[in-house]
Design an enzyme around this catalytic site. Structure first.
Site, PDB file in Angstrom:
ATOM      1  N   LYS A   9       0.831  -1.217   0.000  1.00 14.80           N
ATOM      2  CA  LYS A   9       0.000   0.000   0.000  1.00 14.80           C
ATOM      3  C   LYS A   9       0.863   1.264   0.000  1.00 14.80           C
ATOM      4  CE  LYS A   9      -2.002  -0.490   4.004  1.00 14.80           C
ATOM      5  NZ  LYS A   9      -1.467  -1.745   4.544  1.00 14.80           N
ATOM      6  N   ARG A  84      -9.366   1.213   9.039  1.00 12.93           N
ATOM      7  CA  ARG A  84      -9.015  -0.160   9.377  1.00 12.93           C
ATOM      8  C   ARG A  84     -10.092  -0.833  10.221  1.00 12.93           C
ATOM      9  NH1 ARG A  84      -2.978   0.819   8.904  1.00 12.93           N
ATOM     10  NH2 ARG A  84      -1.926  -1.158   9.188  1.00 12.93           N
ATOM     11  N   ARG A 122      11.406  -6.626   4.958  1.00 14.26           N
ATOM     12  CA  ARG A 122      11.388  -5.182   4.683  1.00 14.26           C
ATOM     13  C   ARG A 122      12.473  -4.442   5.463  1.00 14.26           C
ATOM     14  NH1 ARG A 122       5.869  -1.994   5.009  1.00 14.26           N
ATOM     15  NH2 ARG A 122       5.757  -2.907   7.084  1.00 14.26           N
ATOM     16  N   ARG A 155      11.692  -2.175  10.821  1.00 15.33           N
ATOM     17  CA  ARG A 155      10.680  -1.608  11.718  1.00 15.33           C
ATOM     18  C   ARG A 155      10.449  -2.532  12.899  1.00 15.33           C
ATOM     19  NH1 ARG A 155       5.628   0.337   8.099  1.00 15.33           N
ATOM     20  NH2 ARG A 155       4.543  -0.725   9.785  1.00 15.33           N
ATOM     21  N   ARG A 166      -0.353  -8.232  13.657  1.00 13.71           N
ATOM     22  CA  ARG A 166      -0.863  -7.276  12.655  1.00 13.71           C
ATOM     23  C   ARG A 166      -1.713  -7.989  11.616  1.00 13.71           C
ATOM     24  NH1 ARG A 166       4.406  -4.942  10.496  1.00 13.71           N
ATOM     25  NH2 ARG A 166       3.138  -3.577   9.203  1.00 13.71           N
TER      26      ARG A 166
HETATM   27  P1  AMP Z   1       1.164   0.634   8.901  1.00 14.10           P
HETATM   28  O1  AMP Z   1       2.422   1.401   8.671  1.00 14.10           O
HETATM   29  O2  AMP Z   1       0.022   1.112   8.047  1.00 14.10           O
HETATM   30  O3  AMP Z   1       1.369  -0.869   8.791  1.00 14.10           O
HETATM   31  O4  AMP Z   1       0.721   0.926  10.418  1.00 14.10           O
HETATM   32  C1  AMP Z   1       1.569   0.628  11.499  1.00 14.10           C
HETATM   33  C2  AMP Z   1       0.795   0.557  12.794  1.00 14.10           C
HETATM   34  O5  AMP Z   1       0.165   1.827  13.056  1.00 14.10           O
HETATM   35  C3  AMP Z   1      -0.368  -0.435  12.810  1.00 14.10           C
HETATM   36  O6  AMP Z   1       0.059  -1.765  13.093  1.00 14.10           O
HETATM   37  C4  AMP Z   1      -1.221   0.150  13.938  1.00 14.10           C
HETATM   38  O7  AMP Z   1      -0.646  -0.105  15.201  1.00 14.10           O
HETATM   39  C5  AMP Z   1      -1.097   1.641  13.667  1.00 14.10           C
HETATM   40  N1  AMP Z   1      -2.151   2.111  12.719  1.00 14.10           N
HETATM   41  C6  AMP Z   1      -1.961   2.642  11.482  1.00 14.10           C
HETATM   42  N2  AMP Z   1      -3.120   2.982  10.907  1.00 14.10           N
HETATM   43  C7  AMP Z   1      -4.090   2.650  11.800  1.00 14.10           C
HETATM   44  C8  AMP Z   1      -5.499   2.732  11.787  1.00 14.10           C
HETATM   45  N3  AMP Z   1      -6.174   3.223  10.732  1.00 14.10           N
HETATM   46  N4  AMP Z   1      -6.173   2.287  12.896  1.00 14.10           N
HETATM   47  C9  AMP Z   1      -5.520   1.797  13.976  1.00 14.10           C
HETATM   48  N5  AMP Z   1      -4.187   1.673  14.050  1.00 14.10           N
HETATM   49  C10 AMP Z   1      -3.459   2.102  12.962  1.00 14.10           C
END
Ligand code: AMP
Length: 210
Positions: A9, A84, A122, A155, A166
């Site tokens: 994404k 989400r 990654r 990360r 996740r």
């Molecule tokens: P990402 O980089 O999109 O994989 O997001 C990393 C982490 O940020 C996720 O595992 C959640 O802990 C938090 N996060 C990001 N976007 C959301 C969202 N829309 N709702 C809840 N937690 C989020």
């Protein structure tokens, strides 16, 4: 832009943002940035993100309302990693209506096996943010960015236990949204198993069709 963690994404949204000029709003990036502060909320955020659990809908609501009211969002924006949960999807419906925007959803789908390799492999440049993968797109010199030779970093939520959490959160909370948007006729599904360029071409085609 929807898809499981690791579906690409972020990469695709970045490319779309460059091509179409809409700002990329990555809630993951924004939350990671917020978690760097020296406050109790920041410490709590850091813990939640590292563990692989979702941050609360209240925090996301404040974040998304404030970010999308910025001047650069007035003609539209690309959301990466939001919504989400169903509560977030409802919030976005209300917000879009108030802002006079139409919602289009693109979902990038990938097999579980591939997602696991994408996440555990990654590595991100600590300086320019370029994303590599030790299995699919290794840097020329191991551990360092091709662009600026800065060290690459994994990360904290790309380690195994967090990755599993996740992916579970995605299956449980986010996957039902795909149905929600499919029923509303707002969804376009893209096969994420292809190369970055092929996925980008498909996404661009779908956007140009709108
Ligand atoms: P990402 O980089 O999109 O994989 O997001 C990393 C982490 O940020 C996720 O595992 C959640 O802990 C938090 N996060 C990001 N976007 C959301 C969202 N829309 N709702 C809840 N937690 C989020």
């Amino acid at each position: 832009m929807m898809g499981a963690p690791g579906a690409g994404k972020g990469t695709q949204t970045r490319l779309l943002s460059e091509k179409y000029g809409y700002p990329q709003i990555s809630t993951g990036d924004l939350l990671r940035e917020m978690s760097q502060a020296e406050t109790p909320l920041a410490r709590q955020l850091k813990e939640t993100i590292s563990s692989g659990a979702l941050v609360s809908d209240e925090v996301l609501a404040d974040l998304i309302i404030s970010r999308t009211s910025a001047e650069d969002c007035k003609n539209g924006y690309i959301l990466d990693g939001f919504p989400r949960t169903l509560i977030q999807a409802n919030l976005l419906d209300d917000l879009a209506q108030r802002q006079g925007n139409e919602i289009r959803v693109f979902s990038v789908a990938l097999s579980m096996d591939c997602l696991l390799k994408r996440l555990s492999g990654r590595r991100t440049c600590t300086l320019c943010g370029e994303i590599y993968n030790i299995f699919f797109r290794p840097p020329k010199r191991e551990g360092f960015c091709d662009n600026d030779q800065a060290p690459l970093q994994q990360r904290s939520d790309d380690f195994e236990e967090s990755v599993n959490r996740r992916l579970a959160a995605y299956q449980e909370m986010t996957l039902p949204l795909i149905d929600y948007y499919r029923k509303g006729g707002r969804l376009k599904e893209i096969d994420g198993q292809r190369s970055v360029a092929e996925v980008f071409a498909k996404l661009s085609e779908s956007i140009d069709d709108i």
